[in-house]
Design a protein around this motif. Structure first.
Motif, mmCIF file in Angstrom:
data_model
loop_
_atom_site.group_PDB
_atom_site.id
_atom_site.type_symbol
_atom_site.label_atom_id
_atom_site.label_comp_id
_atom_site.label_asym_id
_atom_site.label_seq_id
_atom_site.Cartn_x
_atom_site.Cartn_y
_atom_site.Cartn_z
ATOM 1 N N SER A 569 0.822 -1.063 -0.085
ATOM 2 C CA SER A 569 0.090 -0.100 -0.070
ATOM 3 C C SER A 569 0.879 1.300 0.077
ATOM 4 N N GLN A 570 0.224 2.467 -0.506
ATOM 5 C CA GLN A 570 0.839 3.674 -0.264
ATOM 6 C C GLN A 570 -0.146 4.798 -0.515
ATOM 7 N N PHE A 571 0.199 5.683 0.231
ATOM 8 C CA PHE A 571 -0.779 6.981 0.429
ATOM 9 C C PHE A 571 0.037 8.287 0.613
ATOM 10 N N SER A 572 -0.766 9.091 0.559
ATOM 11 C CA SER A 572 -0.181 10.452 0.196
ATOM 12 C C SER A 572 0.857 10.875 -0.822
ATOM 13 N N GLY A 573 0.269 10.473 -2.088
ATOM 14 C CA GLY A 573 1.102 10.310 -3.277
ATOM 15 C C GLY A 573 2.408 9.894 -3.253
ATOM 16 N N GLY A 574 2.546 8.595 -2.511
ATOM 17 C CA GLY A 574 3.669 7.841 -2.359
ATOM 18 C C GLY A 574 4.731 8.101 -1.031
ATOM 19 N N LYS A 575 4.169 9.239 -0.416
ATOM 20 C CA LYS A 575 4.980 9.456 0.705
ATOM 21 C C LYS A 575 5.057 8.635 1.858
ATOM 22 N N LEU A 576 3.846 7.717 2.001
ATOM 23 C CA LEU A 576 3.852 6.722 3.029
ATOM 24 C C LEU A 576 3.627 5.275 2.248
ATOM 25 N N ARG A 577 4.417 4.220 2.665
ATOM 26 C CA ARG A 577 4.119 3.080 2.167
ATOM 27 C C ARG A 577 4.443 2.130 3.504
ATOM 28 N N LEU A 578 3.131 1.174 3.364
ATOM 29 C CA LEU A 578 3.196 0.179 4.294
ATOM 30 C C LEU A 578 3.162 -1.313 3.609
ATOM 31 N N ASN A 579 3.973 -2.360 3.611
ATOM 32 C CA ASN A 579 3.910 -3.649 2.980
ATOM 33 C C ASN A 579 4.135 -4.590 4.082
ATOM 34 N N VAL A 580 3.104 -5.644 4.102
ATOM 35 C CA VAL A 580 3.050 -6.620 5.142
ATOM 36 C C VAL A 580 3.048 -8.077 4.390
ATOM 37 N N ALA A 581 3.632 -8.764 4.692
ATOM 38 C CA ALA A 581 3.781 -10.182 4.123
ATOM 39 C C ALA A 581 3.856 -11.267 5.301
ATOM 40 N N ALA A 582 3.045 -12.421 5.399
ATOM 41 C CA ALA A 582 2.889 -13.519 6.121
ATOM 42 C C ALA A 582 3.236 -14.713 5.281
ATOM 43 N N PHE A 583 4.227 -15.516 5.931
ATOM 44 C CA PHE A 583 4.554 -16.745 4.861
ATOM 45 C C PHE A 583 4.574 -18.072 5.875
ATOM 46 N N TYR A 584 4.447 -19.211 5.132
ATOM 47 C CA TYR A 584 4.692 -20.444 5.937
ATOM 48 C C TYR A 584 5.538 -21.236 4.760
ATOM 49 N N ASN A 585 6.670 -21.663 5.246
ATOM 50 C CA ASN A 585 7.471 -22.605 4.317
ATOM 51 C C ASN A 585 7.457 -24.077 4.907
ATOM 52 N N ASP A 586 7.470 -24.894 4.150
ATOM 53 C CA ASP A 586 7.537 -26.482 4.455
ATOM 54 C C ASP A 586 8.728 -27.079 3.838
ATOM 55 N N TYR A 587 9.747 -27.258 4.544
ATOM 56 C CA TYR A 587 10.963 -27.788 4.024
ATOM 57 C C TYR A 587 11.178 -29.186 3.931
ATOM 58 N N LYS A 588 11.368 -30.066 3.095
ATOM 59 C CA LYS A 588 11.542 -31.539 3.034
ATOM 60 C C LYS A 588 12.970 -31.910 2.320
ATOM 61 N N ASP A 589 13.595 -33.039 2.816
ATOM 62 C CA ASP A 589 14.861 -33.679 2.706
ATOM 63 C C ASP A 589 15.823 -32.362 2.708
ATOM 64 N N MET A 590 15.825 -31.379 3.838
ATOM 65 C CA MET A 590 16.786 -30.476 3.730
ATOM 66 C C MET A 590 18.245 -31.253 3.885
ATOM 67 N N GLN A 591 19.280 -30.386 3.152
ATOM 68 C CA GLN A 591 20.557 -30.856 3.160
ATOM 69 C C GLN A 591 21.284 -30.388 4.286
ATOM 70 N N ALA A 592 21.876 -31.481 5.069
ATOM 71 C CA ALA A 592 22.696 -31.383 6.455
ATOM 72 C C ALA A 592 23.881 -31.387 6.227
ATOM 73 N N GLN A 593 24.757 -30.487 7.032
ATOM 74 C CA GLN A 593 26.195 -30.595 6.884
ATOM 75 C C GLN A 593 26.550 -31.333 8.309
ATOM 76 N N SER A 594 27.546 -32.236 7.928
ATOM 77 C CA SER A 594 27.899 -33.028 9.085
ATOM 78 C C SER A 594 29.378 -33.229 9.070
ATOM 79 N N PHE A 595 30.087 -33.433 10.099
ATOM 80 C CA PHE A 595 31.635 -33.710 10.012
ATOM 81 C C PHE A 595 31.725 -35.255 10.455
ATOM 82 N N GLY A 596 32.841 -35.651 9.901
ATOM 83 C CA GLY A 596 33.561 -36.851 10.215
ATOM 84 C C GLY A 596 34.717 -36.836 10.601
ATOM 85 N N VAL A 597 35.683 -37.583 10.973
ATOM 86 C CA VAL A 597 36.963 -38.128 11.208
ATOM 87 C C VAL A 597 37.806 -38.664 10.290
ATOM 88 N N GLY A 598 38.480 -38.039 9.527
ATOM 89 C CA GLY A 598 39.378 -38.527 8.497
ATOM 90 C C GLY A 598 40.749 -38.365 8.466
#
Length: 793
Positions: A569-598
């Motif tokens: 949104s914007q008002f007063s000829g662009g002098k005031l702007r308000l932007n709002v976003a809400a989100f939900y993200n569902d991640y699968k098979d996320m790539q994970a960093q691991s450490f081994g001994v070598g």
């Protein structure tokens, strides 16, 4: 060289064809008429046709201006909104902050959560590279380890770097994907604006990314006028930075633009082992030049070639971090470097260390980008092709102390030579009809020689215990989008992208993955000044291969399904702007960093590899508020709330941590319920400035920028020693603009509180001490102060 030859041939053909076609059509227009009067009548018909096209263009412009009032700024209105923030021949003190409408160059479609930082906004924010963008973008977090940037957004984070890593927040320069997390740390030179898109991206930019995208747009050569700019910076740690820009139009068809940068500072991390300060860590000397050539033979055809070269050298830190700050010994947390040799001097805080092996951090990068834009009448064609050569070396003290050999080490660092080539052709609808469409093809190829290094009496060479060969990535994609406006208030769109990635290890092993990602979005104008939107989309990051002993040979792709709702949104000829976003993200098979001994010498046996850890959900909201209450005030606010937590998510267990209730499961470590790295629950940015005007003495503007972050972990392992406490950092600056608007002088202080903030943490087990889980850290910069002067002409 072969790729450059192909580029030259394609450039010649793409330039010659439309120009010759236009010339031939014009010539035939009169040569086929025997009578002059008939020729005149034909010309009148042509003029009438052009007047009709002009009338349609005016209608389209009127429609775009109407959409601006609904929160989607057109090019005309957008240029007015950022007036004064544009070409470097003027440096006004008044600010127009940011613009959150869709940028024309990105062709980003509907329901995009985007923030665009104009040239002037970057100046006031002190943004000279990627390290300070998180202060201005809600939901973006910056991290760094050694030579690599590690960005995170909405819970997605870069937990892997190296020659086959895929960035979760993709960085693009002039429409070209930056393949390496090393190259992402390059300084900004002659930048016009930066667009940041949040959430998975499939079409807006060239290579799909799962967390978001950052696009850095440098200035194109200006055909209208000669202009230039000179700027200097002097500050703490012997900082000296000089930048020069020159734009030369030769005529109304051809222009040349040249920019150069020299930036140097002494070590930010003091190393008292030797005097003077030649062995202090994190010093840098950078030289960078760019040249751009533009040819626009007609209003329908425009081609630009940009060439950039970077040379950087200095004293680095470590590969994953430069301090062993604490360690778990059989489950007990103890301070300091617990596996150091007896008698070493322990580091004093984040910025005083003792090292006897000289660190090196060198990089050369040559990049050339050709873009061709052609108005074909029924469609707009854009072709972008890039070729990049990268060479980089990093050496460090692998025992993190003043013990051991000063000039020799079995494991001293790494060296790489990388070539990448990409090309994309995109067609988009050229008229402002109810139906809008985009079609595109993309290809990307990257080859990387990589060698771990050992040092012998100061000379480094490929390690005798290492493999040899090349990593490679080959990617192809095809995509499309359809958008339809059912009315002046309601619009819908659908997007599809198919991609296939093939990767090869240095050992020659190869595997490939393909997928289709999609997006569906709708926008509805609640009022002439408020646009609501809803979108559902998917994103994917391709799998990969490991050559670490004992690690899985391959890991699967990572995916996300994202839902988002919001309004602009914007008002007063662009002098005031308000932007709002809400989100939900569902991640699968996320790539994970691991450490081994070598068997890697000197590194204490820590070998990194990637597997599929499991799932994660991230939900939250982001608010951007911009207000220009009067001619002299400007106020901005960015607020982000994030609740990101792992579900079922396992990595390799780490000896020394002990039995962690609810998380230790045999030889596995469960991250269930923990938060991903760099995911604070609350972040808040606030900026305010006031302009004092005088007729005789010019203008003076005090400016304050403050940033708050709640507690977060710098590692996926949320244990004491990895946590960054809540904090506030404040920047202040005072800018004076001389009468006439050409000379500017500014004093600044960044991180006034002098907060030491974690930028990366790694938890691993050194094989020499199987009872230890050490925590290795990297830190952001301390307080910086300095002055800036510039002259525009």
């Amino acid at each position: 060289m072969k790729n450059l030859t192909v580029l030259s041939v394609l450039l010649a053909v793409s330039v010659w064809w439309p120009v010759q076609a236009d010339q031939q059509q014009s010539a035939e227009g009169c040569e086929n008429h025997a009578e002059v009067q008939q020729c005149i009548e034909a010309m009148k018909s042509r003029v009438a046709k052009l007047e009709g096209e002009l009338k349609n263009a005016r209608k389209s412009l009127a429609g775009l201006e109407g959409r601006l009032q609904a929160g989607q700024s057109s090019l005309v209105k957008e240029s007015k909104a950022i007036a004064g923030a544009g070409p470097p021949n003027s440096t006004p003190v008044t600010s127009r902050w940011t613009d959150s409408g869709p940028a024309a160059q990105t062709d980003s479609g509907l329901a995009i959560t985007r923030t665009s930082l104009t040239w002037e906004r970057l100046q006031f924010g002190g943004v000279q590279d990627v390290s300070r963008l998180d202060r201005l973008i809600p939901g973006l977090q910056y991290g760094r380890s050694g030579h690599d940037v590690r960005l995170s957004m909405r819970g997605a984070r870069n937990n892997s770097v190296g020659p086959q890593a895929e960035q979760v927040v993709g960085i693009h320069v002039d429409g070209v994907y930056v393949p390496s997390t090393m190259q992402a740390l390059e300084p900004y030179l002659d930048v016009e604006r930066i667009d940041v898109l949040r959430g998975p991206q499939g079409l807006a930019y060239r290579r799909n990314t799962i967390g978001g995208a950052i696009h850095i747009k440098t200035y194109d050569p200006n055909l209208d006028r000669f202009e230039g700019r000179i700027e200097g910076v002097m500050g703490r740690f012997d900082r000296a930075r000089f930048e020069a820009v020159f734009n030369i139009p030769f005529n109304d068809q051809f222009a040349f633009r040249f920019a150069a940068l020299a930036d140097a500072h002494s070590g930010i991390i003091i190393n008292p082992h030797e005097e003077p300060d030649s062995d202090d860590l994190n010093s840098a000397k950078t030289q960078m030049v760019s040249a751009a050539f533009r040819w626009r033979p007609s209003n329908r055809f425009d081609t630009i070639l940009k060439v950039k070269f970077l040379d950087k050298n200095g004293n680095g830190t470590g590969i994953w971090g430069y301090q062993q700050t604490v360690a778990y010994v059989d489950g007990e947390l103890l301070p300091g470097h617990q596996f150091a040799a007896p008698g070493v001097i322990q580091d004093l805080g984040p910025y005083i260390v003792w090292r006897n092996f000289l660190a090196t951090d060198d990089m050369e990068n040559l990049s050339s980008t050709l873009s061709v834009n052609w108005d074909m009448g029924f469609a707009q064609m854009q072709w972008i092709s890039n070729f990049t050569e990268l060479e980089a070396t990093q050496l460090f003290d692998s025992d993190y102390s003043d013990a051991g050999e000063a000039r020799s080490s079995d494991f001293a660092g790494w060296n790489t030579f990388q070539d990448s080539w990409s090309s994309e052709i995109r067609l988009s609808s050229a008229t402002d009809n109810a139906l809008d469409w985009v079609l595109g093809l993309y290809t990307f190829d990257r080859s990387a020689d990589w060698s771990w290094l050992e040092a012998n009496t100061g000379l480094h060479s490929p390690a005798s215990w290492d493999n040899s060969g090349k990593y490679s990535i080959d990617s192809q994609a095809a995509y499309g989008r359809l958008a339809y406006g059912f009315s002046d208030r309601w619009r819908m769109s659908g997007e599809l992208r198919w991609f296939k990635d093939t990767k090869q290890l240095r050992t020659g092993e190869t595997d490939s993955w393909s997928d289709v990602i999609w997006k569906a979005a709708t926008e509805f104008d609640l009022s002439p000044r408020v646009v609501s939107y809803l979108s559902a989309s998917t994103g994917a990051r391709s799998g990969g291969l490991n050559n670490t002993p004992g690690a899985p040979a391959a890991y699967d792709p990572e995916s996300v399904t994202a839902l988002e709702v919001g309004f602009r949104s914007q008002f007063s000829g662009g002098k005031l702007r308000l932007n709002v976003a809400a989100f939900y993200n569902d991640y699968k098979d996320m790539q994970a960093q691991s450490f081994g001994v070598g068997p890697m010498p000197g590194s204490q046996g820590a070998l990194e590899y990637i597997g599929n850890g499991g799932s994660m959900t991230a939900k939250g909201a982001e608010i951007e508020f911009q207000w220009l209450p009067g001619e002299n005030w400007d106020i901005g606010l960015q607020l982000a709330y994030l609740d990101a937590r792992f579900g079922t998510y396992d990595v390799a267990g780490i000896a020394g941590l002990g039995d962690i209730e609810g998380h230790t499961e045999g030889d596995r470590l469960s991250l269930n319920g923990w938060r991903p790295a760099f995911s604070p629950k609350i972040t808040l940015g606030l900026q305010a400035g006031y302009l004092f005007r005088t007729k005789r003495w010019g203008t003076l503007k005090p400016y304050i920028q403050t940033y708050y972050s709640s507690e977060y972990s710098a590692s996926d392992i949320n244990l004491p020693g990895t946590m960054q406490s809540s904090h506030t950092t404040t920047d202040v600056r005072l800018t004076w603009l001389a009468p006439g608007g050409r000379f500017r002088f500014e004093g600044y202080a960044l991180n006034v509180e002098d907060e030491a903030l974690l930028s990366h943490v790694m938890v691993y087990n050194p094989s020499a001490r199987p009872d230890i889980a050490t925590i290795q850290t990297n830190w952001r910069k301390p307080r910086l102060i300095g002055v800036i002067f510039s002259y525009d002409f």
